[in-house]
Enzyme design. Sequence first.
Site, PDB file in Angstrom:
ATOM      1  N   GLY A 108       6.934  -1.358  -2.849  1.00  0.00           N
ATOM      2  CA  GLY A 108       6.307  -0.043  -2.717  1.00  0.00           C
ATOM      3  C   GLY A 108       6.770   0.889  -3.818  1.00  0.00           C
ATOM      4  O   GLY A 108       6.074   1.118  -4.813  1.00  0.00           O
ATOM      5  N   ASP A 125       8.953  -6.490   2.954  1.00  0.00           N
ATOM      6  CA  ASP A 125       9.145  -5.425   1.965  1.00  0.00           C
ATOM      7  C   ASP A 125      10.277  -4.509   2.395  1.00  0.00           C
ATOM      8  O   ASP A 125      10.765  -4.570   3.523  1.00  0.00           O
ATOM      9  CB  ASP A 125       7.838  -4.663   1.670  1.00  0.00           C
ATOM     10  CG  ASP A 125       7.395  -3.739   2.803  1.00  0.00           C
ATOM     11  OD1 ASP A 125       8.212  -3.382   3.676  1.00  0.00           O
ATOM     12  OD2 ASP A 125       6.210  -3.349   2.805  1.00  0.00           O
ATOM     13  N   GLN A 133      -5.611  -1.725   3.225  1.00  0.00           N
ATOM     14  CA  GLN A 133      -4.721  -1.397   4.355  1.00  0.00           C
ATOM     15  C   GLN A 133      -5.357  -0.313   5.205  1.00  0.00           C
ATOM     16  O   GLN A 133      -5.712   0.754   4.705  1.00  0.00           O
ATOM     17  CB  GLN A 133      -3.363  -0.928   3.831  1.00  0.00           C
ATOM     18  CG  GLN A 133      -2.390  -0.480   4.919  1.00  0.00           C
ATOM     19  CD  GLN A 133      -2.456   1.017   5.197  1.00  0.00           C
ATOM     20  OE1 GLN A 133      -2.678   1.803   4.280  1.00  0.00           O
ATOM     21  NE2 GLN A 133      -2.277   1.400   6.448  1.00  0.00           N
ATOM     22  N   HIS A 155       8.417   0.197   6.758  1.00  0.00           N
ATOM     23  CA  HIS A 155       7.712   1.254   6.022  1.00  0.00           C
ATOM     24  C   HIS A 155       8.635   1.869   4.952  1.00  0.00           C
ATOM     25  O   HIS A 155       8.571   3.056   4.650  1.00  0.00           O
ATOM     26  CB  HIS A 155       7.239   2.333   6.992  1.00  0.00           C
ATOM     27  CG  HIS A 155       5.876   2.893   6.690  1.00  0.00           C
ATOM     28  ND1 HIS A 155       4.758   2.557   7.410  1.00  0.00           N
ATOM     29  CD2 HIS A 155       5.447   3.767   5.751  1.00  0.00           C
ATOM     30  CE1 HIS A 155       3.713   3.220   6.928  1.00  0.00           C
ATOM     31  NE2 HIS A 155       4.103   3.951   5.913  1.00  0.00           N
ATOM     32  N   TYR A 186      -5.021   2.226   8.572  1.00  0.00           N
ATOM     33  CA  TYR A 186      -4.304   2.830   9.695  1.00  0.00           C
ATOM     34  C   TYR A 186      -5.308   2.957  10.813  1.00  0.00           C
ATOM     35  O   TYR A 186      -6.488   3.225  10.572  1.00  0.00           O
ATOM     36  CB  TYR A 186      -3.843   4.245   9.345  1.00  0.00           C
ATOM     37  CG  TYR A 186      -2.612   4.320   8.482  1.00  0.00           C
ATOM     38  CD1 TYR A 186      -1.445   3.671   8.851  1.00  0.00           C
ATOM     39  CD2 TYR A 186      -2.612   5.066   7.312  1.00  0.00           C
ATOM     40  CE1 TYR A 186      -0.308   3.756   8.064  1.00  0.00           C
ATOM     41  CE2 TYR A 186      -1.483   5.167   6.521  1.00  0.00           C
ATOM     42  CZ  TYR A 186      -0.331   4.504   6.905  1.00  0.00           C
ATOM     43  OH  TYR A 186       0.783   4.593   6.135  1.00  0.00           O
ATOM     44  N   GLY A 231      13.152  -2.293  -0.236  1.00  0.00           N
ATOM     45  CA  GLY A 231      14.371  -2.406  -1.031  1.00  0.00           C
ATOM     46  C   GLY A 231      14.348  -3.460  -2.121  1.00  0.00           C
ATOM     47  O   GLY A 231      15.370  -3.667  -2.778  1.00  0.00           O
ATOM     48  N   THR A 239      -1.654  -1.680   9.533  1.00  0.00           N
ATOM     49  CA  THR A 239      -0.277  -1.175   9.643  1.00  0.00           C
ATOM     50  C   THR A 239      -0.051  -0.670  11.065  1.00  0.00           C
ATOM     51  O   THR A 239      -0.812   0.165  11.552  1.00  0.00           O
ATOM     52  CB  THR A 239      -0.033  -0.051   8.617  1.00  0.00           C
ATOM     53  OG1 THR A 239      -0.169  -0.604   7.301  1.00  0.00           O
ATOM     54  CG2 THR A 239       1.360   0.543   8.758  1.00  0.00           C
ATOM     55  N   GLY A 245       0.331   5.533  -0.279  1.00  0.00           N
ATOM     56  CA  GLY A 245      -0.638   6.630  -0.343  1.00  0.00           C
ATOM     57  C   GLY A 245      -0.301   7.605  -1.462  1.00  0.00           C
ATOM     58  O   GLY A 245       0.808   7.633  -1.983  1.00  0.00           O
ATOM     59  N   PRO A 264       0.826  -1.204   0.000  1.00  0.00           N
ATOM     60  CA  PRO A 264       0.000   0.000   0.000  1.00  0.00           C
ATOM     61  C   PRO A 264       0.863   1.258   0.000  1.00  0.00           C
ATOM     62  O   PRO A 264       1.782   1.381   0.807  1.00  0.00           O
ATOM     63  CB  PRO A 264      -0.773  -0.117   1.325  1.00  0.00           C
ATOM     64  CG  PRO A 264       0.101  -0.981   2.196  1.00  0.00           C
ATOM     65  CD  PRO A 264       0.820  -1.915   1.277  1.00  0.00           C
TER      66      PRO A 264
HETATM   67  C1  LIG Z   1       5.176   7.233  -1.009  1.00  0.00           C
HETATM   68  C2  LIG Z   1       4.905   6.092  -0.071  1.00  0.00           C
HETATM   69  C3  LIG Z   1       3.680   6.018   0.578  1.00  0.00           C
HETATM   70  C4  LIG Z   1       3.405   4.967   1.451  1.00  0.00           C
HETATM   71  N1  LIG Z   1       2.170   4.893   2.040  1.00  0.00           N
HETATM   72  C5  LIG Z   1       1.879   3.851   2.844  1.00  0.00           C
HETATM   73  C6  LIG Z   1       0.582   3.722   3.406  1.00  0.00           C
HETATM   74  O1  LIG Z   1      -0.314   4.545   3.161  1.00  0.00           O
HETATM   75  N2  LIG Z   1       0.352   2.660   4.217  1.00  0.00           N
HETATM   76  C7  LIG Z   1       1.317   1.716   4.502  1.00  0.00           C
HETATM   77  O2  LIG Z   1       1.071   0.766   5.248  1.00  0.00           O
HETATM   78  N3  LIG Z   1       2.554   1.823   3.976  1.00  0.00           N
HETATM   79  C8  LIG Z   1       2.851   2.851   3.150  1.00  0.00           C
HETATM   80  N4  LIG Z   1       4.093   2.932   2.586  1.00  0.00           N
HETATM   81  C9  LIG Z   1       5.092   1.874   2.845  1.00  0.00           C
HETATM   82  C10 LIG Z   1       4.957   0.741   1.804  1.00  0.00           C
HETATM   83  O3  LIG Z   1       3.771   0.031   1.987  1.00  0.00           O
HETATM   84  C11 LIG Z   1       6.119  -0.251   1.902  1.00  0.00           C
HETATM   85  O4  LIG Z   1       6.215  -0.723   3.220  1.00  0.00           O
HETATM   86  C12 LIG Z   1       7.473   0.313   1.462  1.00  0.00           C
HETATM   87  O5  LIG Z   1       7.315   1.226   0.403  1.00  0.00           O
HETATM   88  C13 LIG Z   1       8.388  -0.829   1.032  1.00  0.00           C
HETATM   89  O6  LIG Z   1       9.650  -0.355   0.660  1.00  0.00           O
HETATM   90  P1  LIG Z   1      10.089  -0.077  -0.867  1.00  0.00           P
HETATM   91  O7  LIG Z   1       9.457   1.199  -1.236  1.00  0.00           O
HETATM   92  O8  LIG Z   1      11.565   0.002  -0.785  1.00  0.00           O
HETATM   93  O9  LIG Z   1       9.584  -1.234  -1.699  1.00  0.00           O
HETATM   94  C14 LIG Z   1       4.384   3.981   1.698  1.00  0.00           C
HETATM   95  C15 LIG Z   1       5.613   4.038   1.033  1.00  0.00           C
HETATM   96  C16 LIG Z   1       5.877   5.071   0.137  1.00  0.00           C
HETATM   97  C17 LIG Z   1       7.192   5.083  -0.579  1.00  0.00           C
END
Ligand SMILES: Cc1cc2nc3c(=O)[nH]c(=O)nc-3n(C[C@H](O)[C@H](O)[C@H](O)COP(=O)(O)O)c2cc1C
Length: 405
Positions: free
Chosen positions: A355, A332, A153, A301, A155, A334, A181, A104, A102
């Site tokens: 993500g 998740d 997802q 995150h 919050y 990287g 989350t 945002g 997920p």
């Molecule tokens: C721009 C952005 C927004 C995100 N928004 C949420 C969110 O709304 N809820 C959530 O559980 N995680 C959120 N995440 C975390 C992602 O779900 C995920 O854990 C993370 O991006 C994984 O790392 P990666 O970007 O290196 O793949 C967000 C990540 C990014 C980069």
Amino acid sequence: MADQNVLAIGPGHPPTASGSIQRSLARAFSIEELRLLAQRRLPKAIFEFYEGGAETEITLRANRTAFERHALVPRYLVDVSQVDTTTVLLGTTAAMPLAIAPTGAIGFGWPLGDVALARAARDAGVPFALPTSATSSIERVARDAEGARLWFQAYMLRKRDFTMGLIRRALCAGYEALIITVDMPTGGKRERDLRNDFGLPFRFTRRNLPGFAARPEWAWAQLRYGLPQLENLVGFTPEAVDVKSIASSVGKSYDPSFDWDGLARIRDLWPRKLLVKGILHPQDALQVAKLGCDGLIVSNHGGRQLDTAVPTLDALPSVVSAVGGRLDVLVDGGVRRGTDIVKALALGATAVMIGRPALYGVSAGGEAGAARMLYILHDELVRCMRLSGRACIARIDESLLRTWY
Ligand SMILES: Cc1cc2nc3c(=O)[nH]c(=O)nc-3n(C[C@H](O)[C@H](O)[C@H](O)COP(=O)(O)O)c2cc1C
């Protein structure tokens, strides 16, 4: 719980990529190249909102180096003429061990980007997780990406009734799974956003305006579709109707008192698959298993919350051994290559989530960009399995790995 099912879904479909965007996508051979395309298309403040991590961004970088520290020790003289990437994820077959995490505010990358991404995930046979802070509503994504495996997802907001209303909407709309989350008792300190004057609440300021003006193609698309709204949060506060006022209400409204009792209540209320996202400690993982959850996501995150938190690949083995196969363990942070997926699986993960790669793909070219991103990762996964002598997912095990340094 208030009935939230009456939200307008609204007309329109995500714009399709132009011919020149399609040609650029076809010339992108890695996630890094999609990242560069996204950077070229997006205003700086938005690209950095996607890209950035918390504080010194140590965890953001460490998530990547954790993958680089592991080397593969391949086996040869194995029949790899047929490679099968399918796997069982939450009891259902997925085309590969991967789900879209997920994220945002996707609509700032591409109009109706949530829908575009959900459709690409459906066509690639992998689940898509829609966040609370999505820019398309729960119902619209269910309608416009019909047939997709959808996870919602949530919050935990101080207004628990509001969160429960969202959860009920996801249930009514047929979402397969709920993700809670837990690593957000408060927002992380993301200094790039502060420097760029980018916020949800989003507003044009003297400092960020030149960055927006420098991307006319992006600005034109956004003008045609209107500035994205956090659609699921309409009605969050009676006075909040635009993205600015809604997001500021949400930002102040994470519930820092949410605890194990609260999670147990959600387990009792939600009849379908339940995942907990943001687990790093083996004892928390064990507790999640004891509550009868169906899965957990080892996540920091994407380095956006607690800086210097342990990289997820390093946290994974102790979590896997604590839960002992009682539930699915996703990870998740990287993941950028097929080899990363194989390494995570070799350390015991059921699947990975991605993500930023999804944000890069969709920002580079909408649904076509998201499809390209998924194609690249699948292609690399197949190649890595073939080159390491693993014809199916079940054959990927710890003997494939050695620590590099
Ligand atoms: C721009 C952005 C927004 C995100 N928004 C949420 C969110 O709304 N809820 C959530 O559980 N995680 C959120 N995440 C975390 C992602 O779900 C995920 O854990 C993370 O991006 C994984 O790392 P990666 O970007 O290196 O793949 C967000 C990540 C990014 C980069």
